[in-house]
Design an enzyme around this catalytic site. Structure first.
Site, PDB file in Angstrom:
ATOM      1  N   LYS A 363       0.868  -1.220  -0.011  1.00  0.00           N
ATOM      2  CA  LYS A 363      -0.037   0.026   0.030  1.00  0.00           C
ATOM      3  C   LYS A 363       0.902   1.350  -0.072  1.00  0.00           C
ATOM      4  O   LYS A 363       1.583   1.230   0.930  1.00  0.00           O
ATOM      5  CB  LYS A 363      -0.915  -0.026   1.119  1.00  0.00           C
ATOM      6  N   ASP A 460     -13.466   2.765   9.339  1.00  0.00           N
ATOM      7  CA  ASP A 460     -13.646   2.653   7.978  1.00  0.00           C
ATOM      8  C   ASP A 460     -14.384   1.240   7.438  1.00  0.00           C
ATOM      9  O   ASP A 460     -13.603   0.693   6.569  1.00  0.00           O
ATOM     10  CB  ASP A 460     -12.769   3.149   6.886  1.00  0.00           C
TER      11      ASP A 460
END
Ligand SMILES: *[C@@H]1O[C@H](CO)[C@@H](O)[C@H](O)[C@H]1NC(C)=O
Ligand SMILES: *[C@@H]1O[C@H](CO)[C@@H](O)[C@H](O)[C@H]1NC(C)=O
Ligand SMILES: *[C@@H]1O[C@H](CO)[C@@H](O)[C@H](O)[C@H]1NC(C)=O
Ligand SMILES: *[C@@H]1O[C@H](CO)[C@@H](O)[C@H](O)[C@H]1NC(C)=O
Ligand SMILES: *[C@@H]1O[C@H](CO)[C@@H](O)[C@H](O)[C@H]1NC(C)=O
Ligand SMILES: *[C@@H]1O[C@H](CO)[C@@H](O)[C@H](O)[C@H]1NC(C)=O
Length: 655
Positions: A363, A460
């Site tokens: 990432k 999230d």
């Protein structure tokens, strides 16, 4: 006068002798360059027991290494409720005095972990480790790592690389066969074009308490870890059960080298000798039989060699790996479009293949870097990498030295849940799988909120953050990342405040954050899993035009829960009562008042229980769905906060 001169002369001699004696150890080097250290996140339960045990163990180890002249020692004290198991090892080329000094330094360093119930310190010259459980047979564990030098060789890189590879490969083969599991070698390679010869040095060592095959397995991983260092001038691979090092400079005395020849020829040439004899004597048939036997023998041994240490336990050798930017860049094919797995709130994710063949997800964090930020980043990464749960994606390490901040995760073959609910694989999950995902996600969240030693709020939770492994078990991704954001960005930011349609109203509107915000998002996810409908989309065939939460609530009021269920599910596969119960649990999770929502551990209990729910009064949720404020009568209960909310919402959605 004569006697005085004689004593003076004697004094001078004595003095010279003393100087010589002191000077000799001055050439000594305990090699206490720190390579790796780690403290367990858990403290011993009984401190007085613990320190008494720790002190007794260390003093035992010190005696064995110093007085006893050994290079490897284990000791344990299991009195009371905080047992200590410890292991220390010096490289065999260290003198007894150097070994003693190295151990003393390690003991001092490891006490910095205060009451941690496990810790390790690894130096060039020695290592020390203790745990609350036996670990002496551990060989290779996650957290094994290659530590590469800071510069590459300036000349003859190709010759150097092949010389080191050959040397390390020999060490890997020979060391497990050597009594004491230690070898130091020097290898000379002729430079092409008649330049200066290239000399390389290497050392391999295994803990003396591992098996031969354990030593083999450990060095195999260590070798793979070092290959990615070449052509750096030096590299070290550390792991639970072994150590492997190479360098272009000598780091041990010339007379310490091991002759590997007897251990190398044993393997390959005796094999050849046997085969040769057979060909000459008995013929091809026997040869075939023999080859068959050999292949079978090798195969049947293989799993044993690959046996891994215990990966459970909080105190194993672990910690985030610091990857090199250039390695991750090449692993992801220069972050190519083909390698891109997706785009998340925190940055893009790429599939990567490390040099040792391992698949990872990399990432690229879209977070600004500041100097202060970097130190915090490291400590947060360390924290997150210590979160281990079968329903949470593992963070393996990071890279923060290059131009970008990168996080490296375990790779999930089946990508994310949204693809299976709404995307190209829509309708392919059966009810058993969906139920498993509902349960696993709840367990993962319960762990983050209540079982890990600090409460981590995800902020999230959504279907694209729930990844699926080979067997479709869910693993939550991206947890802890919100902690990486500077304080002022965490709340109501345009990019990170969560995802519309999943975010609890008190968080999206007022920025009030608690773990109940995750519970809310979880409830939304459960309804999506059951219905196959996206929370922020209206179904095409829906004449009323209701968003998911509103539809679910109305069906609940009419007691016709089953109408919510995804049509692609086989009605034979689920029980109506169970389905109704799970929908009600989801509705409980999306209650407007955070206090009315259950905790995640309560959700787990509710999901597991066979009984139907004891009716908790459910009230109508606030419908903060989609890009629009809900129409018509749905807004009555929220009218007072509506104007307030619209402002915040537009901030949330306006990228
Ligand atoms: C362990 O003890 C240290 C120092 O005594 C403390 O800072 C740390 O928070 C403790 N850790 C836990 C998990 O209690
Ligand atoms: C253990 O050793 C440390 C350092 O030598 C000392 O400070 C501590 O008091 C000792 N604790 C016990 C219980 O013996
Ligand atoms: C122990 O840790 C402190 C702070 O983390 C550090 O300043 C100190 O140098 C460490 N001591 C040793 C012996 O490494
Ligand atoms: C090792 O390589 C580095 C870089 O090429 C060089 O500066 C150093 O002198 C070398 N050391 C030895 C002992 O050859
Ligand atoms: C390099 O090594 C070879 C043997 O490996 C030896 O014959 C030769 O003399 C060496 N050259 C130098 C310059 O040391
Ligand atoms: C190696 O050489 C050193 C002196 O350089 C000597 O003190 C030591 O005893 C030698 N070791 C062996 C095993 O011969």
């Amino acid at each position: 006068m004569a006697p005085k001169a004689a004593t003076e002369l004697a004094m001078i001699w004595l003095w010279l002798l003393l100087v010589a004696l002191i000077a000799a150890p001055a050439g000594a080097d305990p090699q206490t360059r720190l390579l790796n250290q780690g403290c367990s996140q858990y403290n011993a339960s009984d401190l007085s027991d613990f320190y008494a045990n720790l002190n007794a163990t260390f003093s035992d180890l010190g005696d064995q290494l110093g007085g006893g002249g050994k290079h490897f020692a284990t000791a344990q004290q299991t009195r009371g409720s905080s047992p200590v198991y410890a292991m220390a090892q010096c490289r065999n080329y260290l003198s007894v005095a150097d070994c003693s000094d190295c151990f003393a330094a390690a003991e001092k360093q490891i006490r910095n972990c205060s009451a941690a119930n496990g810790a390790r310190v690894i130096y060039d010259g020695c290592f020390l480790r203790y745990e609350s459980n036996g670990f002496y047979d551990q060989t290779t564990l996650p957290g094994n790592v290659g530590l590469c030098g800071k510069q590459t060789v300036s000349r003859n890189a190709a010759v150097f690389t092949s010389a080191v590879e050959e040397m390390l490969s020999d060490l890997q083969v020979a060391t497990p066969k050597i009594n004491g599991f230690f070898a130091a070698v020097k290898k000379e390679a002729t430079a092409s074009g008649g330049g200066e010869n290239v000399t390389v040095y290497g050392v391999a060592q295994c803990a003396e308490t591992v098996t031969k095959s354990g030593c083999e397995a450990c060095l195999e991983v260590a070798y793979a870890n070092l290959q990615s260092c070449l052509p750096d001038t030096d590299g070290r691979a550390v792991d639970a059960g072994c150590f492997l090092r190479y360098s272009n400079a000598s780091f041990f005395a010339q007379n310490q080298t091991t002759n590997l020849a007897p251990f190398l020829s044993n393997g390959s040439s005796s094999k050849k000798a046997i085969i040769g004899g057979v060909v000459g004597g008995v013929g091809a048939l026997l040869l075939l039989l023999l080859i068959g036997f050999f292949v079978w023998f090798k195969r049947s041994r293989k799993p044993q060699a690959g046996a891994r240490g215990d990966i459970l336990g909080a105190t194993e050798l672990q910690g985030p790996v610091n990857y090199r930017f250039k390695d991750l860049k090449s692993a992801t094919n220069n972050f190519s479009q083909e390698n891109k797995l997706g785009e998340g709130g925190f940055g893009d994710v790429y599939k990567g293949t490390l040099r040792n063949g391992k698949l990872v997800a990399v990432k690229k964090l879209a977070i600004g870097q500041s100097q202060r930020g970097k130190a915090e980043f490291e400590s947060e990464v360390k924290l997150i990498s210590n979160v281990h749960h079968r329903n949470l994606v593992r963070l393996l390490g990071c890279s923060n030295k290059g131009p970008e901040l990168l996080l490296v995760y375990e790779y999930m073959a089946n990508s994310s849940l949204d693809r299976f609910l709404f995307g190209e694989r829509r309708g392919s999950l059966n009810w058993t799988q969906r139920h498993d995902i509902i349960m696993g996600t709840a367990k993962g969240l319960a762990y983050l909120h209540e079982e890990f030693h600090i409460c981590i709020i995800h902020r999230d939770i959504k279907t694209s953050n729930i990844l699926l492994d080979n067997d479709f078990h869910p693993k939550i991704a991206d947890f802890g990342l919100a902690r990486l954001l500077p304080e002022d960005q965490t709340h109501l930011s345009t990019r990170f405040a969560g995802t519309l349609g999943y975010t609890a109203p008190e968080y999206s509107i007022h920025g009030q954050l608690s773990e109940k915000a995750d519970v809310y998002s979880y409830g939304v996810v459960v309804l999506e899993i059951i219905s196959g409908q996206k929370s922020n989309e209206i179904r095409e065939d829906d004449p009323v035009g209701e968003y998911l939460l509103e539809r679910a609530w109305k069906l609940h009021e009419r007691n016709s829960h089953i109408e919510l269920v995804d049509e692609s599910l086989d009605p034979e596969e689920y029980e109506g009562e169970t389905m109704k119960k799970i929908i009600e649990i989801a509705l409980m999770c999306i209650q407007s008042s955070p206090a009315a929502r259950p905790t995640m551990s309560e959700v787990v209990v509710l999901l597991k229980s066979k009984d139907s729910l004891s009716p908790r009064p459910l009230t109508r949720p606030v419908f903060v769905d989609g890009n629009l404020w809900p129409k018509g009568d749905a807004s009555t209960s929220t009218a007072s906060s509506a104007s307030n909310a619209t402002a915040s919402i537009s901030r949330v959605s306006g990228r």
